[in-house]
Motif scaffolding. Structure first.
Motif, short mmCIF file in Angstrom:
data_model
loop_
_atom_site.label_atom_id
_atom_site.label_comp_id
_atom_site.label_asym_id
_atom_site.label_seq_id
_atom_site.Cartn_x
_atom_site.Cartn_y
_atom_site.Cartn_z
N LEU A 42 -4.23 13.58 -2.29
CA LEU A 42 -4.87 13.32 -1.59
C LEU A 42 -4.00 11.83 -2.32
O LEU A 42 -4.64 10.59 -1.34
N ALA A 43 -4.94 11.79 -3.53
CA ALA A 43 -3.83 10.09 -4.40
C ALA A 43 -2.85 10.00 -3.79
O ALA A 43 -2.65 8.63 -3.62
N CYS A 44 -1.83 10.85 -4.13
CA CYS A 44 -0.38 10.28 -4.02
C CYS A 44 -0.51 9.55 -3.09
O CYS A 44 0.92 9.15 -2.17
N VAL A 45 -0.59 10.63 -1.40
CA VAL A 45 -0.08 10.22 -0.73
C VAL A 45 -0.73 9.04 0.12
O VAL A 45 -0.83 8.67 1.11
N TRP A 46 -2.46 9.08 -0.61
CA TRP A 46 -3.39 7.90 0.06
C TRP A 46 -2.18 6.48 -0.88
O TRP A 46 -2.06 5.00 0.31
N GLY A 47 -1.46 6.08 -1.77
CA GLY A 47 -1.01 5.31 -2.21
C GLY A 47 0.05 4.96 -1.46
O GLY A 47 0.58 4.45 -1.38
N ILE A 48 1.07 6.07 -0.91
CA ILE A 48 2.20 6.26 0.49
C ILE A 48 1.79 5.98 1.23
O ILE A 48 2.55 4.78 1.69
N ALA A 49 1.06 5.73 2.24
CA ALA A 49 -0.27 6.02 3.11
C ALA A 49 -0.28 4.25 3.60
O ALA A 49 -0.14 3.41 4.68
N VAL A 50 -1.09 3.56 2.55
CA VAL A 50 -0.81 2.60 2.99
C VAL A 50 0.15 1.26 2.42
O VAL A 50 -0.36 0.05 3.02
N MET A 51 0.92 1.68 1.13
CA MET A 51 2.13 1.35 1.45
C MET A 51 2.59 0.04 3.00
O MET A 51 2.55 -1.60 3.08
N PRO A 52 2.84 -0.03 4.14
CA PRO A 52 3.50 -0.10 5.04
C PRO A 52 2.06 -0.69 5.20
O PRO A 52 2.28 -1.98 5.98
N LEU A 53 0.67 -1.13 5.49
CA LEU A 53 0.07 -1.31 5.63
C LEU A 53 -0.44 -2.50 4.72
O LEU A 53 -1.35 -3.77 5.30
N ALA A 54 -0.03 -2.78 3.85
CA ALA A 54 -0.34 -3.99 2.67
C ALA A 54 0.21 -4.83 1.85
O ALA A 54 0.29 -5.72 1.53
N GLY A 55 1.46 -4.96 2.91
CA GLY A 55 2.89 -5.59 2.70
C GLY A 55 2.03 -6.79 3.56
O GLY A 55 1.87 -6.60 4.46
N ALA A 56 3.92 -7.60 3.10
CA ALA A 56 3.77 -8.66 4.35
C ALA A 56 4.35 -8.15 5.21
O ALA A 56 4.44 -9.93 6.16
N GLY A 57 4.25 -7.32 5.31
CA GLY A 57 5.31 -7.08 7.12
C GLY A 57 4.98 -7.19 8.02
O GLY A 57 3.90 -7.83 8.47
N ALA A 58 4.97 -6.20 9.33
CA ALA A 58 4.40 -6.21 10.71
C ALA A 58 3.17 -6.06 10.65
O ALA A 58 3.40 -4.99 9.92
N GLY A 59 2.15 -6.00 10.49
CA GLY A 59 0.53 -5.84 10.33
C GLY A 59 0.55 -6.27 8.86
O GLY A 59 -1.37 -6.14 9.10
N GLY A 60 0.96 -5.93 8.08
CA GLY A 60 0.43 -6.02 6.39
C GLY A 60 -0.11 -6.84 6.37
O GLY A 60 -1.63 -7.35 5.60
#
Length: 143
Positions: A83-101
């Protein structure tokens, strides 16, 4: 008297298919948790002129309940760590400065730093690790 199964005997360890299903369950819960925590992390309510971070509290509560649920259902720490590892990986696209993040979790709004994005990321990853650590320490203490 018949010798029945011992009541204090540990349940048999799950096979490979059981472990895979535990990890799949943890992954699905992690994706739900990411969606919930990222969408609600800036929610706050005003009580007597004080802004309470309701979104962070609800997100932390959800992550705690999800971690304890996985532990209770499976009896293993593996899905909690997944849960912790997948959470960290899954949030990366949303937390970045890219499209949507930058829209979902901006670093700065109106010249003010937004630390709630950092806090929600910490809660999403640290809570499952803390639950797994607590269970590990409790199990070692019993021995």
């Amino acid at each position: 008297m018949s010798a029945g199964p011992r009541q204090d005997a540990a349940p048999p360890a799950p096979d490979a298919a059981g472990r895979i299903m535990q990890c799949v369950l943890a992954g699905v819960i992690a994706l739900i948790s990411v969606g919930l925590m990222v969408s609600l992390h800036r929610l706050s309510i005003d009580v007597l002129g004080l802004a309470l971070p309701l979104g962070l509290v609800l997100g932390g509560l959800f992550q705690t309940v999800a971690s304890i649920f996985l532990l209770a259902v499976t009896g293993s720490r593996l899905p909690v760590l997944v849960l912790a590892c997948v959470w960290g990986i899954a949030v990366m696209p949303l937390a970045g400065a890219g499209a949507g993040g930058g829209v979902l979790m901006p670093a700065v709004i109106g010249g003010r730093m937004q630390v709630s994005g950092w806090i929600v990321q910490g809660l999403g990853v640290l809570i499952p690790f803390l639950v797994a650590l607590a269970v590990t320490l409790l199990r070692r203490r019993r021995r």
